[in-house]
Design a protein around this motif. Structure first.
Motif, PDB file in Angstrom:
ATOM      1  N   GLU A 127      44.555  44.113  41.388  1.00 16.56           N
ATOM      2  CA  GLU A 127      43.287  44.332  42.085  1.00 16.56           C
ATOM      3  C   GLU A 127      42.552  43.012  42.309  1.00 16.56           C
ATOM      4  O   GLU A 127      41.891  42.839  43.338  1.00 16.56           O
ATOM      5  CB  GLU A 127      42.420  45.312  41.302  1.00 16.56           C
ATOM      6  N   LEU A 128      42.635  42.118  41.356  1.00 12.51           N
ATOM      7  CA  LEU A 128      42.019  40.806  41.549  1.00 12.51           C
ATOM      8  C   LEU A 128      42.635  40.094  42.749  1.00 12.51           C
ATOM      9  O   LEU A 128      41.936  39.557  43.606  1.00 12.51           O
ATOM     10  CB  LEU A 128      42.194  39.951  40.291  1.00 12.51           C
ATOM     11  N   LEU A 145      41.665  41.188  46.287  1.00  9.64           N
ATOM     12  CA  LEU A 145      40.365  40.825  46.848  1.00  9.64           C
ATOM     13  C   LEU A 145      40.516  39.835  48.000  1.00  9.64           C
ATOM     14  O   LEU A 145      39.567  39.575  48.733  1.00  9.64           O
ATOM     15  CB  LEU A 145      39.456  40.215  45.769  1.00  9.64           C
ATOM     16  N   CYS A 205      44.287  33.199  43.461  1.00  6.47           N
ATOM     17  CA  CYS A 205      44.211  33.659  42.081  1.00  6.47           C
ATOM     18  C   CYS A 205      45.372  33.043  41.307  1.00  6.47           C
ATOM     19  O   CYS A 205      46.535  33.276  41.626  1.00  6.47           O
ATOM     20  CB  CYS A 205      44.276  35.193  42.052  1.00  6.47           C
ATOM     21  N   PHE A 260      40.041  31.899  39.353  1.00  4.23           N
ATOM     22  CA  PHE A 260      39.773  32.781  40.490  1.00  4.23           C
ATOM     23  C   PHE A 260      38.780  32.147  41.446  1.00  4.23           C
ATOM     24  O   PHE A 260      37.894  31.392  41.041  1.00  4.23           O
ATOM     25  CB  PHE A 260      39.239  34.123  39.969  1.00  4.23           C
ATOM     26  N   ILE A 293      34.132  41.303  40.765  1.00  5.00           N
ATOM     27  CA  ILE A 293      35.021  41.140  39.610  1.00  5.00           C
ATOM     28  C   ILE A 293      34.664  42.158  38.531  1.00  5.00           C
ATOM     29  O   ILE A 293      35.535  42.781  37.922  1.00  5.00           O
ATOM     30  CB  ILE A 293      34.929  39.704  39.067  1.00  5.00           C
ATOM     31  N   ILE A 312      36.118  45.611  39.030  1.00  4.73           N
ATOM     32  CA  ILE A 312      37.539  45.753  38.702  1.00  4.73           C
ATOM     33  C   ILE A 312      37.732  45.958  37.209  1.00  4.73           C
ATOM     34  O   ILE A 312      38.557  46.772  36.777  1.00  4.73           O
ATOM     35  CB  ILE A 312      38.316  44.517  39.197  1.00  4.73           C
TER      36      ILE A 312
END
Length: 707
Positions: free
Chosen positions: A174-175, A178, A182, A210, A219, A222
């Protein structure tokens, strides 16, 4: 005790469907108002976000990746950067259907339309990229370093994180989704030797570099799923750190395919490389590569893993437990009385049996109450149907729903959905006029279709009403003669409204002049009647020219047990639902009159009620003179009739057994039951008897081939 993964998956599938219902319902609300309501958009966003999170947790990445794109679009709408017009709402509705098809595919181990999914992703992506404010600069992974203001995320899951149904890999995915760069470093200082590893525990943690352009709020959203299941720190670093200071790194590759149901989704495809300076390790799930995804493996069995289930309010369960407790106390009392029983304990025994009867009835009522569901489960699918039909037919339609919290048995609810769809489709297609015609008639250009549900006695009544043109009696008459449903010599003026209404339910009958994908094939209304009668209900139609048409459905609240009145006719005992009985009277001959066709009427409180002789009806002999006979007055809907019988016995709760599943369908009977003495008794279908009687009267007075 930790739930098995398959059980958790089933719970997710149920919650996913509930979220899709919320998603669709709120979207349709948005479409009906001018000003977009932010609370409604937030509700829609949360529904999709929940599906996305659950999908990723169970490694259902086809779902989580698709919903991520939808979530991005909805986030733009939340922030006021994108207006949800009709075209976007239509696209989102189609996307909801696509999610549902993917859920079914995962649940049944079947396949879904990958081309449709890719097409929708492309269209959603175009809408997102059309807004310049949503475009994000991509940083080359080969030159990534920790820039001023970048986020430093220290993510250390607790060892028991997997027990909560969460997966660290989902967080990393999920990070990365975005859309920013990352860089992930896996820390293995807590990893034991292989022989001591527990596959259900989490030993890894991560240091994440990030993109600092991403808001902290995004963030936090998440990590909100796991904030109580990990040690987490999120901070900004204001000095440059070259990647050469990172002395160890793990490369994590996440397979987009669903994991086999007998395996845990915990870091299944994690690969360890030699300590070295490498590029960011998290695999990017690019939307343009969706067509290359592997298809789901098909299961050899065609059975659905999921089981039919309902959600029950806690109060209902608590009440059930209390009643079971009362039953146990009563049973203990009776057991004590049975030991060394004597005549002096007879009064206590009778009191205990009375208490047992009371407990049993309350327990029975509580159990059946658990099966009662709101009819909104059937009504909720109709706004979408109305919206699609109105656009397809060029009509403006307003849907009004009343009584959606009315409850009925789960089995009845499951079987009434399709008939309601047919009736609503019929109302929009055949009932309502196009806007220009309505304007010429002095009506509002927007037609109205109303759905109303309410209780009446022991039944539930559902009305489907429209304010359209009503039944065209002449058109129905001509079509019926053309299809052989009426004799060619039948005169239009001789047809009653009841007979015209019955023609609508004849197989193959349709008033449409041409076949379309909406109607015209002559199927639907006969199925509606057959399904409703199969539930022990009935349907009536009322119509008035240029005022509209109303279909009334009467259904039993439950198909399992009813309060019945035992009737004796000749040497046979029958059961009639107690709720259908108005009154029982001894016949006075001066109140009886005979009209055309030999129909006998009984004058009762300024109303002439037809008499049905049950002996003759069931071929049990002749009933003789009416004077002094016993007449049981019953009703179904708006119709009443008097049943001539020999004797009224006691009242009794009876368990309904289906005649159709155990024998065959018999007109005039809704089922059978076993009485206390072991004998079998038939349960009278009051509406069926009235319908047969009215049709017979019509056939005797008119030369009708079928009605």
């Amino acid at each position: 005790m930790v739930l098995k993964m398959n059980q958790l998956r089933r719970i997710f599938y149920e919650e996913c469907r509930e979220n899709l219902e919320v998603f669709e319902r709120e979207l349709l609300t948005l479409n009906s108002i001018c000003d977009i309501d932010l609370d409604t958009i937030n509700t829609i966003f949360r529904a999709i976000h929940s599906i996305k999170g659950g999908g990723a947790t169970f490694s259902l990445y086809q779902i989580s990746e698709f919903t991520h794109v939808m979530e991005t679009l909805l986030d733009e709408a939340r922030e006021g950067k994108l207006h949800l017009d009709t075209n976007i709402i239509n696209l989102l509705l189609r996307s909801g259907d696509c999610i549902n098809s993917m859920v079914v595919a995962y649940e049944t181990r079947s396949d879904f339309d990958h081309n449709l999914r890719d097409e929708l992703i492309h269209k959603l992506g175009q809408l997102i990229e059309s807004d310049e404010s949503t475009k994000k600069e991509r940083v080359s992974k080969d030159n990534v370093k920790l820039n001023n203001g970048d986020w430093i995320i220290n993510f250390r899951p607790h060892p028991d994180m997997f027990f909560s149904g969460n997966d660290p890999v989902r967080i990393l995915r999920e990070l990365f989704d975005l859309g920013a760069y990352c860089d992930v470093v896996c820390i293995t200082d807590s990893l034991p030797v292989l022989s001591e590893i527990d596959p259900e525990m989490c030993y890894l943690s991560w240091l994440i570099i990030f993109d600092g352009h991403i808001e902290k709020r995004q963030i936090d959203e998440i990590f909100e799923w796991v904030e109580d299941k990990c040690d987490l720190s999120i901070s900004r670093q204001l000095i440059e750190i070259e990647k050469k200071f990172i002395d160890k790194e793990f490369e994590v590759e996440i397979d987009s395919d669903v994991h086999p149901p007998d395996q845990s989704p915990v870091l299944m495809d994690t690969q360890v490389t030699e300590p070295a300076v490498t590029t960011p390790a998290l695999k990017h799930v690019a939307l343009k590569q969706q067509s290359s995804k592997k298809q789901l493996p098909k299961k050899t069995s065609s059975k659905l893993d999921a089981v039919s289930s309902i959600r029950v309010e806690t109060d209902k369960v608590d009440n059930l437990i209390n009643l079971v407790g009362e039953l146990v106390i009563t049973q203990s009392m009776l057991t004590e009385l049975s030991q060394d029983f004597s005549e002096r304990k007879m009064e206590r025994l009778q009191s205990g049996l009375d208490q047992l009867l009371k407990n049993t009835k309350e327990l029975q009522a509580s159990v059946f109450n658990i099966r009662m569901l709101s009819i909104s489960f059937a009504f909720d699918r109709l706004p979408r149907l109305i919206r699609n039909l109105s656009a397809q037919l060029g009509k403006s339609v307003e849907l009004v729903i009343e009584g959606e919290q009315t409850e009925l048995d789960k089995t009845v609810l499951e079987h009434i959905s399709e008939p309601l769809v047919h009736l609503v489709r019929n109302a929009v297609d055949h009932g309502l006029e196009v806007p220009d015609v309505r304007a010429r008639k002095g009506k509002p250009k927007t037609g109205k279709v109303s759905l109303t549900a309410y209780h009446q006695g022991g039944s539930i009544l559902i009305e489907v009403r429209d304010d359209g043109a009503g039944l065209n009696k002449e058109k129905v008459w001509k079509k019926a003669i053309e299809k052989g449903l009426l004799h060619h010599s039948t005169v239009l003026n001789d047809l009653s409204d009841h007979q015209v209404a019955n023609l609508l339910f004849a197989p193959g009958f349709s008033t449409s002049d041409q076949v379309s994908n909406v109607s015209g094939r002559g199927v639907g209304m006969d199925v509606v009647k057959r399904n409703i009668e199969g539930l022990g209900g009935h349907i009536d139609v009322d119509s008035e020219p240029d005022v509209g048409c109303v279909f009334r459905i009467s259904l039993p609240l439950t198909l399992a047990i009813l309060e019945g009145q035992l009737l004796k006719v000749s040497d046979q005992v029958y059961v009639v639902p107690l709720i259908s009985i108005i009154e029982s009277v001894l016949i006075e001959s001066d109140r009886v009159r005979v009209v055309t066709g030999g129909v006998e009427l009984y004058r009762f409180r300024d109303e002439n009620i037809p008499i049905l002789r049950l002996k003759e009806e069931f071929a049990l002999g002749a009933s003789g003179t009416l004077d002094g006979g016993l007449l049981c007055l019953v009703e179904a809907g708006v119709n009443r009739i008097g049943l001539l019988l020999d004797e009224m016995l006691g009242q009794q709760q009876v368990v309904i057994k289906s005649l159709e599943s155990n024998y065959t369908k018999v007109n005039g009977f809704s089922g059978a039951t076993i009485l206390g003495d072991g004998s079998v008794s038939l349960i009278l279908d009051v509406q069926g008897l009235i319908t047969c009687f009215l049709n017979r009267v019509d056939d005797n007075s008119l030369n009708i081939a079928a009605a």
